[in-house]
Scaffold this active site. Structure first.
Site, PDB file in Angstrom:
ATOM      1  N   LYS A  13       0.567  -1.235   0.036  1.00  0.00           N
ATOM      2  CA  LYS A  13       0.063  -0.162  -0.096  1.00  0.00           C
ATOM      3  C   LYS A  13       0.806   1.381  -0.104  1.00  0.00           C
ATOM      4  CE  LYS A  13      -2.520  -1.098   3.627  1.00  0.00           C
ATOM      5  NZ  LYS A  13      -1.856  -2.209   4.142  1.00  0.00           N
ATOM      6  N   ARG A  88      -9.662   2.859   9.140  1.00  0.00           N
ATOM      7  CA  ARG A  88      -9.285   1.608   9.495  1.00  0.00           C
ATOM      8  C   ARG A  88     -10.238   0.452   9.712  1.00  0.00           C
ATOM      9  NH1 ARG A  88      -4.272  -0.031  10.331  1.00  0.00           N
ATOM     10  NH2 ARG A  88      -3.300   1.977  10.272  1.00  0.00           N
ATOM     11  N   ARG A 127      11.451 -10.841   4.673  1.00  0.00           N
ATOM     12  CA  ARG A 127      12.316  -9.475   4.730  1.00  0.00           C
ATOM     13  C   ARG A 127      13.354  -9.912   6.014  1.00  0.00           C
ATOM     14  NH1 ARG A 127       7.731  -5.123   4.613  1.00  0.00           N
ATOM     15  NH2 ARG A 127       7.407  -6.079   6.932  1.00  0.00           N
ATOM     16  N   ARG A 161      13.050  -8.819  11.574  1.00  0.00           N
ATOM     17  CA  ARG A 161      12.488  -8.188  12.833  1.00  0.00           C
ATOM     18  C   ARG A 161      11.338  -8.913  13.505  1.00  0.00           C
ATOM     19  NH1 ARG A 161      10.336  -2.363  10.292  1.00  0.00           N
ATOM     20  NH2 ARG A 161       8.871  -4.150   9.396  1.00  0.00           N
ATOM     21  N   ARG A 172      -1.442 -10.290  12.335  1.00  0.00           N
ATOM     22  CA  ARG A 172      -1.700  -8.991  11.843  1.00  0.00           C
ATOM     23  C   ARG A 172      -2.777  -9.131  10.853  1.00  0.00           C
ATOM     24  NH1 ARG A 172       4.127  -6.820   9.843  1.00  0.00           N
ATOM     25  NH2 ARG A 172       2.665  -5.235   9.104  1.00  0.00           N
TER      26      ARG A 172
END
Length: 219
Positions: A13, A88, A127, A161, A172
């Site tokens: 996004k 949201r 990542r 992370r 999430r």
């Protein structure tokens, strides 16, 4: 154009918002940027938001909505904007509708970036970040370093992370499905939703989005 951008974490996004806003000559308004700007400038809303964040609590809807209202009232947003991260949830979407209605304007489109859940997990969990410089980002599948675990740029250690772990990503996604995804049906009932695939190259996704928005404008 006045656009809301939605999609799960890992849909790209932020990247797409920047490209689309530039192509459409409208400001990119993200919740994260709103919080950072208000906090750094020491505004009343920024102080309120910081007090909740420092306490480890979610910033209440009314504070987020007030920040968004202030930003959308700025001169550069007069002819349009692209909202990223706001609304949201459905209550924020309803508040946005009321806000726009009071100004005699409406949304033009809600752009829904669609990505399969397994791809979201693959994108985020793969990542790896450089410990020396967090701007040096790699991916185990899509952009691996020449030497595993070592940054190509500075030789620093690469790490994952905590919030990029598969377990955290799936949590999430649960939050997204529960809180944010319902706004897609909310806006679909208003005939505003345009869904595009967010798979493939960044430029291909931007092209798809622009073509969909242009088609909507002509309709």
């Amino acid at each position: 154009m006045r656009i809301v951008l939605v999609g799960p974490p890992g849909a790209g996004k932020g990247t797409q918002a920047a490209y689309l806003a530039n192509n459409l000559s409208i400001p990119h308004i993200s919740t994260g940027d709103l919080f950072r700007a208000n906090i750094s400038q020491g505004t009343e809303l920024g102080r309120k938001a910081k007090s909740y964040m420092d306490a480890g609590e979610l910033v209440p809807d009314e504070v987020t909505i007030a920040m968004a209202k202030d930003r959308m009232a700025q001169p550069d947003a007069r002819n349009g904007f692209l909202l990223d991260g706001f609304p949201r949830n459905v209550s924020q979407a309803e508040a946005l509708d009321e806000m726009l209605k009071s100004e005699g304007i409406t949304l033009d489109a809600v752009l829904d970036l669609e990505v399969p859940e397994d791809e979201v997990v693959r994108r985020i969990a793969g990542r790896r970040i450089c410990r020396n410089d967090s701007s040096h980002v790699f991916h185990v599948s899509y952009s691996p370093p020449k030497q595993e675990g070592v940054c190509d740029t500075c030789g620093g250690d690469l790490y994952q992370r905590d919030d990029d772990s598969e377990e955290t990503v799936r949590k999430r996604l649960e939050v997204y499905h529960t809180q944010t995804e319902p706004i897609i049906d909310y806006y679909r009932n208003q005939g505003l939703v345009v869904t595009i695939s967010a798979l493939g190259k960044v430029t291909d996704v931007t092209k798809r989005a622009m073509e969909a928005l242009e088609k909507l404008q002509k309709a």
